[in-house]
Design an enzyme around this catalytic site. Structure first.
Site, PDB file in Angstrom:
ATOM      1  N   LYS A 259     129.090  64.930   0.677  1.00 54.90           N
ATOM      2  CA  LYS A 259     127.737  64.626   1.132  1.00 54.90           C
ATOM      3  C   LYS A 259     127.082  65.931   1.567  1.00 54.90           C
ATOM      4  O   LYS A 259     127.336  66.448   2.650  1.00 54.90           O
ATOM      5  CB  LYS A 259     127.790  63.639   2.309  1.00 54.90           C
TER       6      LYS A 259
ATOM      7  N   GLY B 289     129.218  71.294  10.966  1.00 56.21           N
ATOM      8  CA  GLY B 289     127.878  71.004  11.461  1.00 56.21           C
ATOM      9  C   GLY B 289     127.844  71.077  12.970  1.00 56.21           C
ATOM     10  O   GLY B 289     128.653  71.771  13.594  1.00 56.21           O
ATOM     11  N   SER B 290     126.944  70.339  13.585  1.00 53.08           N
ATOM     12  CA  SER B 290     126.763  70.411  15.028  1.00 53.08           C
ATOM     13  C   SER B 290     127.917  69.736  15.763  1.00 53.08           C
ATOM     14  O   SER B 290     128.583  68.832  15.243  1.00 53.08           O
ATOM     15  CB  SER B 290     125.444  69.748  15.432  1.00 53.08           C
ATOM     16  N   THR B 291     128.124  70.171  16.996  1.00 51.77           N
ATOM     17  CA  THR B 291     129.163  69.565  17.822  1.00 51.77           C
ATOM     18  C   THR B 291     128.865  68.095  18.080  1.00 51.77           C
ATOM     19  O   THR B 291     129.779  67.251  18.049  1.00 51.77           O
ATOM     20  CB  THR B 291     129.283  70.335  19.148  1.00 51.77           C
TER      21      THR B 291
ATOM     22  N   THR C  28     127.325  65.927  16.190  1.00 51.06           N
ATOM     23  CA  THR C  28     127.659  65.129  15.011  1.00 51.06           C
ATOM     24  C   THR C  28     129.160  65.089  14.789  1.00 51.06           C
ATOM     25  O   THR C  28     129.713  64.056  14.383  1.00 51.06           O
ATOM     26  CB  THR C  28     126.939  65.685  13.779  1.00 51.06           C
ATOM     27  N   GLY C  29     129.849  66.187  15.057  1.00 58.08           N
ATOM     28  CA  GLY C  29     131.299  66.187  14.947  1.00 58.08           C
ATOM     29  C   GLY C  29     131.929  65.141  15.837  1.00 58.08           C
ATOM     30  O   GLY C  29     132.895  64.460  15.448  1.00 58.08           O
TER      31      GLY C  29
ATOM     32  N   GLU D 292     134.561  71.344  12.142  1.00 59.16           N
ATOM     33  CA  GLU D 292     134.243  72.747  12.440  1.00 59.16           C
ATOM     34  C   GLU D 292     132.797  72.723  12.894  1.00 59.16           C
ATOM     35  O   GLU D 292     131.889  72.503  12.095  1.00 59.16           O
ATOM     36  CB  GLU D 292     134.456  73.621  11.196  1.00 59.16           C
TER      37      GLU D 292
ATOM     38  N   CYS E  68     127.035  79.450  12.117  1.00 61.50           N
ATOM     39  CA  CYS E  68     127.705  78.866  13.281  1.00 61.50           C
ATOM     40  C   CYS E  68     128.439  79.913  14.091  1.00 61.50           C
ATOM     41  O   CYS E  68     128.571  79.783  15.315  1.00 61.50           O
ATOM     42  CB  CYS E  68     128.656  77.758  12.833  1.00 61.50           C
TER      43      CYS E  68
ATOM     44  N   GLU F 124     123.370  76.700  21.687  1.00 60.25           N
ATOM     45  CA  GLU F 124     123.256  77.203  20.312  1.00 60.25           C
ATOM     46  C   GLU F 124     121.821  77.042  19.823  1.00 60.25           C
ATOM     47  O   GLU F 124     121.258  75.940  19.874  1.00 60.25           O
ATOM     48  CB  GLU F 124     124.221  76.444  19.398  1.00 60.25           C
TER      49      GLU F 124
END
Length: 499
Positions: free
Chosen positions: A190, A243-245, A247-248, A266, A301, A399
């Site tokens: 995706k 991606g972002s923390t 979303t992780g 990551e 990142c 960030e």
């Protein structure tokens, strides 16, 4: 031979875009028929309308991936043959370098000089590297008593979902897919909705290279629909995410809500760069400090966005950085002379500028700080530097994912280490010193996944990339990344010691 601005522009105008999903070896519309615009952030122009996949399309892709995996057409292919296919794909990426470079430049605004010399060649290299590893990895025989034979093998997991970001569209798709495919898995990729075009072209070339239908699928769409559907799918065995923390963390929750699939995140970063006064080449340190935050418009990142400079050289170093920042003028990404391109989209641009405006109230703006246009259009933010920043300021702690650098002085080694570690993130760090003992001592104390000494953001196919703390625990690159796409399987055999 390097193409001119006019030549790149002409080639861009001649492009046709693949804008459907790629499922089971062919391009298809989204089942709903829905599409979304993908926009050139340098101009605001719509490039094309792309299939907006949702849960139904993800299910179709996962079904195809599972069928291909269980058939053994890829998962049980002779490793040497599988290597040959991925080597062919690496060659095809090189043969189509200009088109790949244009797709990522048009889709997310990065300079053509970087996509054509770094991103695309890098993707070909990583596919080649993992291909070459396939038939050189050995399994184990465990030590056992006579009459027992214990075989320990790494076997592919099955269906790997990969959700990748927009900042390095082709590279990030490659980092996940090359390793997962090399291990024998099927993949459902995706891409980010901001930059889906190069992933769709990669899928087409994968089939041309000989990857069987269903083994490599691409489902463009939004995170809340296609991404979430992958995370919750009961037949996805592993979810690799960059991606972002925030979303992780959601993908970790999706795993618990579904089938306990492995999740390898990551995520974010706020990487420190520490410059000691015993660094003899401050010009080189300034060059790399500028590169470490302004490369790819700061949309990295692991960008070295926090700079700590020993107080005795602080003012001099800020001036060196100011000159380098002001030499990087935003320009048309299709111009080979451009080293600062466009920010990926309007939302990201506004987010960066909101952080910059808030920072002006509490810190000293050294340079930059105002949104600009190129030819009256586009999402452009020039290199921006803040000094006199407090360690607890949002500029330092949060960030930004843009070309924004904060500079803070320090007096002692211990103080520098404490401030560098004062972050929820732990992805990367850099240290500049000509004292070997200090380089090793400081590196040992930095809580990050990679420490670069007298350089910034060092990485290679041979070394793992990933972080600690809320930068996640996923690892890309190196042979270690194959560990997340395989499972250890023991086969224990009892045999007779006497005929």
């Amino acid at each position: 031979m390097t193409l001119s601005h006019a030549e790149w522009t002409a080639k861009a105008k001649a492009l046709t875009f693949r804008n459907q999903a790629y499922i089971d070896g062919k391009f298809v519309d989204a089942i709903s028929g829905a599409t979304f615009d993908t926009i050139n952030p340098a101009t605001g122009e719509v490039l094309t309308q792309v299939a907006a996949c949702d849960a139904a399309d993800v299910d179709a892709a996962v079904t195809a991936a599972r069928r291909a995996f269980e058939s053994g057409v890829w998962s049980q292919m002779d490793p040497t043959a599988r290597k040959g296919v991925l080597l062919k794909l690496a060659d095809l990426i090189r043969e189509n370098l200009e088109e790949f470079a244009l797709l990522d430049t048009l889709d997310m605004g990065k300079p053509i000089i970087e996509t054509s010399t770094v991103d695309v060649p890098g993707s070909a290299h990583f596919f080649q590297w993992y291909a070459e590893a396939i038939d050189k990895l050995y399994d184990e025989v465990a030590p056992t008593a006579p009459g027992d034979l214990a075989l320990v093998r790494r076997v592919p997991l099955g269906v790997v979902g990969a959700v990748v970001p927009w900042n390095f569209p082709l590279d990030m798709a490659t980092w996940k897919s090359a390793a997962a495919l090399a291990a024998g898995n099927s993949v459902v990729l995706k891409p980010a909705e901001q930059s889906p075009l190069s992933a769709l072209f990669l899928a087409e070339l994968a089939t041309e290279a000989g990857i069987p239908a269903g083994v490599f699928n691409v489902v463009p769409g939004f995170g809340a629909t296609a991404g979430k559907a992958l995370g919750l799918h009961m037949d996805v065995d592993c979810l690799a995410f960059t991606g972002s923390t925030a979303t992780g963390k959601m993908f970790m929750e999706y795993s618990g809500q579904s089938n306990l699939k492995q999740v390898w995140p990551e995520t974010g970063g706020k990487s420190p760069n520490i410059v000691f006064a015993d660094c003899e080449d401050l010009e080189a340190a300034a060059d790399m400090a500028a590169f470490g935050i302004f490369f790819n418009q700061g949309e990295v990142c692991s960008a070295n966005s926090r700079l700590y400079v020993e107080r005795s050289i602080h003012d001099l170093f800020v001036e060196l950085l100011k000159a380098r920042a002001e030499a990087r003028v935003p320009g048309d990404p299709l111009d080979p002379a451009t080293v600062i391109g466009a920010i990926v989209d309007e939302k990201q641009t506004q987010g960066i500028m909101a952080r910059v405006e808030a920072g002006k109230a509490n810190a000293r703006l050294v340079t930059g700080g105002e949104r600009v246009t190129v030819d009256g259009k586009g999402c452009f933010v020039p290199p921006t530097i803040f000094a006199d920043v407090a360690q607890d300021d949002a500029l330092v702690q949060e960030e930004i994912f843009g070309p924004v650098l904060t500079v803070i002085p320090f007096d002692t080694e211990a103080e520098a280490i404490a401030m560098a570690n004062d972050s929820i993130y732990g992805l990367a760090a850099s240290v500049w010193t000509d004292n070997l003992s200090r380089a090793i001592r400081v590196s040992d104390k930095l809580m990050v996944g990679t420490v670069s000494v007298n350089t910034v953001d060092a990485l290679s196919a041979q070394t793992p990339f990933g972080g600690m703390k809320q930068s996640g625990f996923g690892r890309d690159l190196s042979l270690h990344s194959l560990e997340k796409y395989t499972a250890l399987k023991t086969t224990w055999i009892k045999y007779k010691l006497q005929a």
